[in-house]
Every structure is written in structure tokens, then in C-alpha cells.
Design a protein around this motif. Structure first.
Motif, PDB file in Angstrom:
ATOM      1  N   ALA A 332     -13.483 -49.333 -28.964  1.00 34.42           N
ATOM      2  CA  ALA A 332     -13.946 -50.016 -30.170  1.00 34.42           C
ATOM      3  C   ALA A 332     -15.400 -50.443 -29.995  1.00 34.42           C
ATOM      4  N   GLU A 333     -15.701 -50.963 -28.791  1.00 32.59           N
ATOM      5  CA  GLU A 333     -17.067 -51.406 -28.548  1.00 32.59           C
ATOM      6  C   GLU A 333     -18.017 -50.205 -28.539  1.00 32.59           C
ATOM      7  N   ALA A 334     -17.545 -49.108 -27.921  1.00 32.57           N
ATOM      8  CA  ALA A 334     -18.367 -47.892 -27.882  1.00 32.57           C
ATOM      9  C   ALA A 334     -18.605 -47.395 -29.311  1.00 32.57           C
ATOM     10  N   GLY A 335     -17.553 -47.447 -30.140  1.00 26.56           N
ATOM     11  CA  GLY A 335     -17.663 -46.983 -31.527  1.00 26.56           C
ATOM     12  C   GLY A 335     -18.724 -47.768 -32.283  1.00 26.56           C
ATOM     13  N   LEU A 336     -18.758 -49.065 -31.968  1.00 20.58           N
ATOM     14  CA  LEU A 336     -19.736 -49.934 -32.627  1.00 20.58           C
ATOM     15  C   LEU A 336     -21.157 -49.494 -32.261  1.00 20.58           C
ATOM     16  N   ILE A 337     -21.357 -49.259 -30.963  1.00 21.70           N
ATOM     17  CA  ILE A 337     -22.694 -48.841 -30.502  1.00 21.70           C
ATOM     18  C   ILE A 337     -23.061 -47.509 -31.149  1.00 21.70           C
ATOM     19  N   LEU A 338     -22.065 -46.578 -31.179  1.00 22.12           N
ATOM     20  CA  LEU A 338     -22.354 -45.228 -31.660  1.00 22.12           C
ATOM     21  C   LEU A 338     -22.650 -45.195 -33.158  1.00 22.12           C
ATOM     22  N   SER A 339     -22.111 -46.180 -33.876  1.00 19.93           N
ATOM     23  CA  SER A 339     -22.311 -46.114 -35.325  1.00 19.93           C
ATOM     24  C   SER A 339     -23.491 -46.956 -35.786  1.00 19.93           C
ATOM     25  N   GLU A 340     -24.118 -47.647 -34.818  1.00 20.80           N
ATOM     26  CA  GLU A 340     -25.147 -48.592 -35.238  1.00 20.80           C
ATOM     27  C   GLU A 340     -26.461 -47.948 -35.629  1.00 20.80           C
ATOM     28  N   SER A 341     -26.788 -46.804 -34.984  1.00 16.57           N
ATOM     29  CA  SER A 341     -28.123 -46.254 -35.230  1.00 16.57           C
ATOM     30  C   SER A 341     -28.080 -44.731 -35.260  1.00 16.57           C
ATOM     31  N   LEU A 342     -29.066 -44.144 -35.931  1.00 14.17           N
ATOM     32  CA  LEU A 342     -29.154 -42.681 -35.957  1.00 14.17           C
ATOM     33  C   LEU A 342     -30.130 -42.184 -34.893  1.00 14.17           C
ATOM     34  N   ASP A 343     -30.679 -43.125 -34.142  1.00 14.56           N
ATOM     35  CA  ASP A 343     -31.541 -42.736 -33.032  1.00 14.56           C
ATOM     36  C   ASP A 343     -30.629 -42.488 -31.832  1.00 14.56           C
ATOM     37  N   TYR A 344     -30.201 -41.226 -31.661  1.00 10.87           N
ATOM     38  CA  TYR A 344     -29.146 -40.999 -30.674  1.00 10.87           C
ATOM     39  C   TYR A 344     -29.631 -41.164 -29.242  1.00 10.87           C
TER      40      TYR A 344
END
Ligand code: ADP
Length: 746
Positions: A332-344
Motif C-alpha cells: 500500500a505504501e509502495a502504491g502511494l509512492i508509485l502513484s504520486e508522481s509521473l517523474d518515474y
């Protein structure tokens, strides 16, 4: 809660405070006493420990105290110590600690005399009331503590004593019950005991029928020590034999007690047996007799095994549930980080950080760029002092597509990698040289898991996790967690890249629109100007100067043709895009076609003073669309003249193994390597628009035409040294066109 105390008892207790009146208090006291006496004892029918627990519950609820503690000693058996507190549920486990804290107060002098002490539960003071449990001074103690300054009232002190007395009765009952059960069990055991008698000097042995039965032998079976050993379960034989040897040695005192399994030679039944015996010795320490009993404990062992299995299962289920919970929280925490920005790039760096906070000691994330190069984006270590090694690793040993590095290996195979126990030799095999292995060892790598980042069937990169701690050894569950994380990370990378591509496509489209408007506008303006110059002349009905008219009309027609060509290009793009490029196939000689195009270009060649040579020694014939190939040659020649900057242009035509080859070579400005990769893309323009006109569509259309013929187009170029564009076409024409005269290419 005990049956003494009903739900409305609490309410009564509340109102007891408010009532205040003596009469009211007496009424409640009376009620409590009646409810206590209504029962013959506290904890009837329970175990001794159960009685004590119930007593504490009764005291907690009836006296509304904050703490209740009891310690009871039992002659010949282990004592019982228990604690209970309304605000501190875990106190039950901490009973011995609490007992120790209260130790100096639990004395005979203070029995039934309340005192004020420092609260052992929290800051502040507590009123403590203690009482003796049982008849003797050393039989036990009960204590209750309350934060209330007024505790205990007279009535509460009385209730306290009565409750203890009731519990003592219950306790004695429980002790008696236990003793009774024990005697019953012993009697039962005695009834099923088997006996044996062994003379170590002669080897003679006598077994009771029951003893033989426990070895699966009939009553008339002959027995000796060998029969005994043979009857034992193979796994228990050695240790049982050793126990017998020990018992027969005088130093042991002759004691023998062991549990072993027997295996019936005829019925094949496995039985658990508890054996106890004694060896007797003569004056010189020689064992002269060895006697004892055997007893069937199969049921007990089975129950124990079942309980152990149950406990193990329960434990495993609990561990699994805990792990699932922490995995879900991590994802869940990883999902949050991954969805926060489009700067991959930034996102992957943060993801690596998250990994080293929970599932790894260090982590690196590599991604493939432009389909070839591997780039390390995320690198993190849980120990900041080790981060310099990560940087050194990146600087000196960046993963390359051919290196033995796990990430590079995975990009080649696409297979996830799980190395639960990494040996030194394995570390070396994953490294380029000894120095590389040294850095990995500095970082620490006992266990490694690496998984590919795959999105839409494409491997975008690799997530590698390493554990340096002996306590964390990666297994299947970790691999699955890493794969799930990689799947989500790949999706985020893919989305971010698609977003960037979409942005780039929009930018290209906008640039194209502006270039296209400009390209269309220029000939249109010139055409309109020429027409507008003709109109007043025609209106004046004057005899016109035929030379001036022809010049104007030439201009009109040239600009008109240029417009038609531009619009034709735009139409071709949409045909290629939608796969509707039609080919009219016929016998075509490529050399002829090239010469025709060159002839058309003569005025341009003369104007630009561009020397041109054509090499076409032998005829090259194939089934192609003449006008489309004309278009390709025209495009290539236009570019060669445009970008050739007056340098010689060379066209060659030839064929080899049924494939025609057309090359257009110039010695002009050339094309840089990065742009070569995309000159055949739509709207690609490597040269600045201000210097050279063009929509950036000619090469795209040429590639579309070559491919529709089943052929290809390529470029070799050096910036400043010119370019050679080569078209290859199968002479048989497009494969799909066999037997047909026209087709849809693309
Ligand atoms: P256009 O010439 O209309 O811009 P093309 O598709 O024919 O479109 O060419 C795309 C780009 O490729 C050109 O803008 C130019 O930058 C580069 N290019 C094509 N041919 C040559 C060449 N012979 N020499 C150098 N650059 C070239």
C-alpha cells in the motif's frame, strides 16, 4: 466474569457512590453478601488456578478496584500467582513482576489493614488492602489496590474478607478434585502396567503378558535382550540401548526411566511405552538384577502430537497472517509512492528507499533506456555509511547488457532470480572481477532476489534486493512480494513513459502543424500574387506581353504543383497510417525509372550546380508500382540536392540474389547518430526548419512505400561527411501481391 456479579451490579456500584446514606450502603452490602453466600464457594468445579482467577475477577468487579493480585503456595506442587487489572490487560502475564514490586508490603503485619503505597501500575498513589489466603500463614496472600482515597470502606473490607473465604473453600474443593483425579489415573495405570525382570549376569529375562503385549508379542513368546532390542522402533533403538547400558553401570545408581516406541513384529503396530526400572548391584558394582515396569502411553503421545501439530499450525497461520498484513501494508505504501508522481526516475529512487526500510538491506533499480542501455535509477542502503559503496559500484561496474550482473542476466533471460544463500563463490560468479566482488561483500549480500519490471510484455528494468542479515533469508514469499512490487513499479514506469511519449507526440504534432501551415502558405501566397498580377492586365483588355504572361503562368503552375505535392504527401501519410496505400504493380526497370526522375531534376541540378552521376550497369527489373518508386527516388534526390549543399550526388542501381538495391549518396551536411534512428519517423526533421524547408514526411512516406513492396530503407551517415540512403526491394514484388495486380500496402 464470575456468576456472582451480574451486569446491573456495575450500575449499583455507581449509585452506591452517590447514595451516601448509611441505609443505602447497608442495603448494597447486604445484597453483595447475599450474592456471595448464595454460592457455596467461589470457583466451584474449576482447577485451583481457575479458582484464583475467578477470585480476582470477583474482587475487581465487586470492589471496583484497579488491581487485584494473589499468590498461593501448595505443598509439593508449584505455587499459583495471578494478577488482574481493569486498565492494564497484559498485567496477567506480568504477575511475577507485580508480585516482586508488592513484595515488601505483603506481610502479616499489614493483613486487613489498608495502607497507601506508590502505585505499581502508573504514577501516583494507591490504597492497598491485603488479606491472607487460607488457614496457615504461609498458604498465600491476596491484595487489591485502588486509586480511591476512601478505599476501602468498612463494607468493602468486609466483602474482601468474605470473598477470600469463599474462594478458599472453592480452592480446597479444587485441590481435592485434582488429587482424586490423580489417584484415579494412578489406579488405571497400575491396572495396565507390564513388568519385566532381567538378570544381566545370565541374560535371562522374564516379561509379564502385558509387557509382551506392549511389544506386540503373544504370551508364550520367548524373550531375551535381543528380542527386546528388535522390538524397538528403529529410530528409538540406539538411545534406549544406551539408557539400559547407563542403568546397568553402578555410577548411575541403577535408575532407568525412558519413553520409547515399540513396533509389533506381527501386527506391525507402533506403540508408545513409558518404561521405569531399577538395577541392583553386588558389592563389586556388578549389576545382578534389573527390574521395572512398562506402561502404554500411546494415547497421550498421540494427543500430544496432535496438540503440537495444532499449535504449529496455529502458529504458522498466525505468522502467515502477520506476514500478509505487513506485505499488504508495504504494498500500500509502495502504491502511494508509485502513484504520486509521473517523474518515474524520482519515484524509483523513493521506492528503493522504501525497500531498504522494510524488506532489504540494500536495493538497486535498473531500467533499460531506448531499448538498449541499462541505467541505474534507484540505489539505496539501509546503512548510510555503506552508500558510498553503492556509488562506487555504479561508477566502476555499471551493469551492461553483457555483464554477469544479475540485473543484466535477467534482462537477457526475463527470468526472476532467487538466491536464498549466497556463497562467496556465487558472489564472485555474479561479478566482473575480484574488486567488483569486494564491493558487493562490503555492501553485504547473503541472500538476493531480483525480478524484472515487466509491462505490456516488455521488460523495462530490474529490481534487485539484497539482504545482508543472517536473519533475513529470501524465500518464495519474498520473491512473490518482489514480483508484485515490480509489477506495480513497471506499470508506473510504463505510464510515465507513455505520458512522456504522448507529450512528445503532441509537441511534434504542434510543430508539424506550424511547419505545414508555413509550407502550404508560401506557395499559396506566391500563386495568389501571380494571379493577382494577371487579373488587372486581363481586365484592361490590353494586348499582353506573351513573355511576361508565360513567366507568370509558369510560376502559377509551379506553385500549384508544389501545393499538390504537399497535399499528396499529407494524403499518403494518412494512407500509410491506415494501411490503405495502394500499389499498381507492373514490370518496372529501375535504371530507366531513375533516369526519368533525374531528367526531371535537370533544371534544379543546373540551378544548384550539383554534379550528379548515375551508375546502373545492368537492367534491374521487378514487379513494382512505378509511380510510387518514382516518388521514393524523387524524395531521396530532393533531399540529396537540398542537404548536399552543391556537393556531388551519386545514384547507383544494382541487384543481388533477387533483391534490387538503389543507393542515393551525397557529401553534404550528414545526419547525427541520435537523429538517424528517427529520420524515417513521421514529422522527423533533423535539420533546422529555418534553413531547409520540408514537412519531414518524405522519408516516412518512402519507408512506407518500400515496406509495402516487401522491402526496406536505411541510412548511413556521418555529420559533415554526407549521407547514403539505400532502398532494397525484392524483384518479385511484395509477397502478398502474388497473382494480383494491385494491393493495399502498409
Ligand atoms: P523533409 O526533407 O521534408 O524535412 P524528409 O522526411 O525527407 O523530410 O527528411 C527528414 C529529415 O531528414 C530532414 O528534415 C533532414 O533533417 C534529414 N535528412 C533527409 N535527407 C537528408 C540528407 N540527404 N542529408 C542530411 N539530412 C537529411
Amino acid at each position: 466474569m464470575s456468576e456472582f456479579w451480574s451486569a446491573d451490579a456495575d450500575k449499583m456500584a455507581e449509585s452506591r457512590d452517590d447514595a451516601g446514606s448509611e441505609v443505602q450502603r447497608l442495603r448494597f452490602l447486604n445484597r453483595d453478601l447475599i450474592s456471595l453466600f448464595a454460592q457455596p464457594a467461589i470457583g466451584m468445579g474449576q482447577t485451583p488456578a481457575g479458582v484464583i482467577k475467578t477470585l480476582l475477577e470477583v474482587l475487581l468487579s465487586m470492589l471496583r478496584v484497579d488491581l487485584a493480585y494473589a499468590r498461593v503456595t501448595r505443598p509439593g506442587e508449584s505455587g499459583i500467582e495471578a494478577a488482574s487489572a481493569s486498565t492494564c490487560p497484559e498485567i496477567a502475564q506480568r504477575a511475577p513482576g507485580l508480585g516482586m514490586a508488592l513484595e515488601r508490603w505483603l506481610k502479616a503485619e499489614t493483613w486487613n489493614t489498608p495502607i497507601t503505597i506508590e502505585s505499581p501500575l502508573e504514577r501516583g498513589e494507591m490504597r492497598l488492602l491485603m488479606g491472607r489466603f487460607g488457614l496457615h500463614e504461609d498458604s498465600g496472600v491476596v491484595a487489591v489496590g485502588s486509586r480511591r482515597q476512601s478505599f476501602p470502606t468498612e463494607a468493602e473490607a468486609l466483602l474482601f474478607r468474605v470473598a477470600i473465604n469463599q474462594a478458599v473453600i472453592g480452592f480446597q474443593g479444587a485441590q481435592l478434585l485434582q488429587e482424586h483425579e490423580r489417584v484415579e489415573r494412578l489406579a488405571l495405570e497400575a491396572a495396565s502396567l507390564g513388568t519385566w525382570d532381567h538378570d544381566p549376569l545370565t541374560g535371562n529375562m522374564k516379561w509379564s503378558d502385558r509387557c509382551k503385549e506392549l511389544f506386540g508379542l503373544p504370551p508364550d513368546a520367548k524373550v531375551d535382550y535381543q528380542v527386546f532390542l528388535a522390538g524397538l522402533h528403529p529410530e528409538d533403538r540406539e538411545r534406549t540401548h544406551l539408557a539400559v547400558q547407563r542403568a546397568l553401570a553402578a555410577e548411575s545408581g541403577g535408575r532407568f526411566k525412558i519413553e520409547y516406541r515399540t513396533l509389533g513384529p506381527q501386527d506391525g503396530i507402533e506403540r508408545w511405552v513409558s518404561a521405569a526400572g531399577h538395577a541392583f548391584f553386588d558389592g563389586s558394582g556388578r549389576a545382578v538384577r534389573f527390574v521395572g515396569t512398562v506402561f502404554d502411553i500411546t494415547d497421550r503421545k498421540r494427543a500430544e502430537a496432535e496438540r503440537e501439530l495444532f499449535l504449529a499450525k496455529e502458529q504458522a497461520a498466525r505468522v502467515a497472517a502477520e506476514e500478509a498484513k505487513s506485505r499488504a501494508a508495504f504494498l500500500a505504501e509502495a502504491g502511494l509512492i508509485l502513484s504520486e508522481s509521473l517523474d518515474y526516475e524520482e519515484t524509483l529512487k523513493r521506492l528503493a528507499r522504501l525497500c531498504v526500510c522494510s524488506i532489504a538491506d540494500w536495493c538497486v533499480i535498473d531500467v533499460v533506456q531506448d531499448g538498449r542501455e541499462i541505467r541505474r535509477l534507484g540505489g539505496a542502503h539501509s546503512d548510510p555509511a555503506k552508500e558510498p559503496f553503492l556509488r562506487e559500484l555504479q561508477r566502476r561496474y555499471p551493469p551492461r547488457s553483457d555483464s554477469p550482473h544479475p540485473a543484466a542476466r535477467m534482462l537477457r533471460t526475463g527470468e526472476p532470480l532467487l538466491l536464498p544463500d549466497l556463497s562467496d563463490a556465487e558472489i564472485r560468479s555474479l561479478c566482473q572481477d575480484d574488486e567488483h566482488a569486494r564491493i558487493i561483500r562490503e555492501l553485504g549480500a547473503r541472500s538476493v532476489v531480483a525480478v524484472p519490471l515487466v509491462a505490456r510484455g516488455q521488460t523495462l528494468g530490474v529490481l534487485s534486493l539484497a539482504s545482508a542479515s543472517p536473519g533475513r533469508r529470501y524465500g518464495r514469499a519474498d520473491l512473490e512480494l518482489a514480483q508484485e512490487l515490480a509489477r506495480r513499479a513497471a506499470m508506473a514506469v510504463d505510464n510515465a513513459r507513455l505520458y512522456r511519449e504522448a507529450q512528445e507526440a503532441i509537441r511534434l504534432r504542434d510543430e508539424f502543424l506550424s511547419v505545414a501551415s508555413h509550407e502550404l502558405y508560401t506557395p499559396m501566397t506566391s500563386l495568389m500574387l501571380s494571379l493577382e498580377a494577371l487579373i488587372p492586365l486581363a481586365r484592361a483588355e490590353r494586348i499582353l506581353d506573351p513573355r511576361a504572361v508565360r513567366k507568370l503562368l509558369d510560376l502559377v503552375s509551379r506553385q500549384g504543383r508544389r501545393l499538390i505535392r504537399l497535399i499528396g504527401d499529407l494524403l499518403d501519410v494518412s494512407r500509410i497510417e491506415t494501411g490503405r496505400l495502394r500499389l499498381e504493380l507492373a514490370e518496372v526497370e529501375l535504371g530507366d525509372l531513375v533516369r526519368d526522375v533525374v531528367e526531371r531534376f535537370e533544371p534544379d541540378l543546373a540551378r544548384t550546380q550539383c554534379p550528379l552521376s548515375v551508375r546502373a550497369s545492368a537492367p534491374v527489373t521487378g514487379r513494382w508500382d512505378r509511380s510510387r518508386l518514382d516518388q521514393v527516388v524523387t524524395n531521396l534526390l530532393t533531399n540529396a540536392i537540398k542537404f548536399g549543399a552543391g556537393t556531388p550526388v551519386e545514384i547507383s542501381v544494382g541487384a543481388e540474389a533477387g533483391v534490387a538495391r538503389l543507393a542515393v549518396k551525397d557529401c553534404g551536411i550528414g545526419i547525427g547518430a541520435d537523429l538517424q534512428a528517427r529520420v524515417f519517423d513521421r514529422f522527423a526533421r533533423a535539420a533546422p526548419a529555418t534553413h531547409y524547408g520540408g514537412l519531414g514526411l518524405g522519408l516516412y512516406i518512402s519507408r512506407g512505400i518500400a515496406e509495402a513492396h516487401g522491402g526496406s530503407i536505411g541510412v548511413e551517415s556521418q555529420p559533415g561527411a554526407g549521407s547514403t540512403f539505400t532502398v532494397e526491394l525484392p524483384c518479385t514484388g511484395p509477397r502478398a501481391a502474388a497473382g494480383r495486380e494491385s494491393l493495399q500496402g502498409g
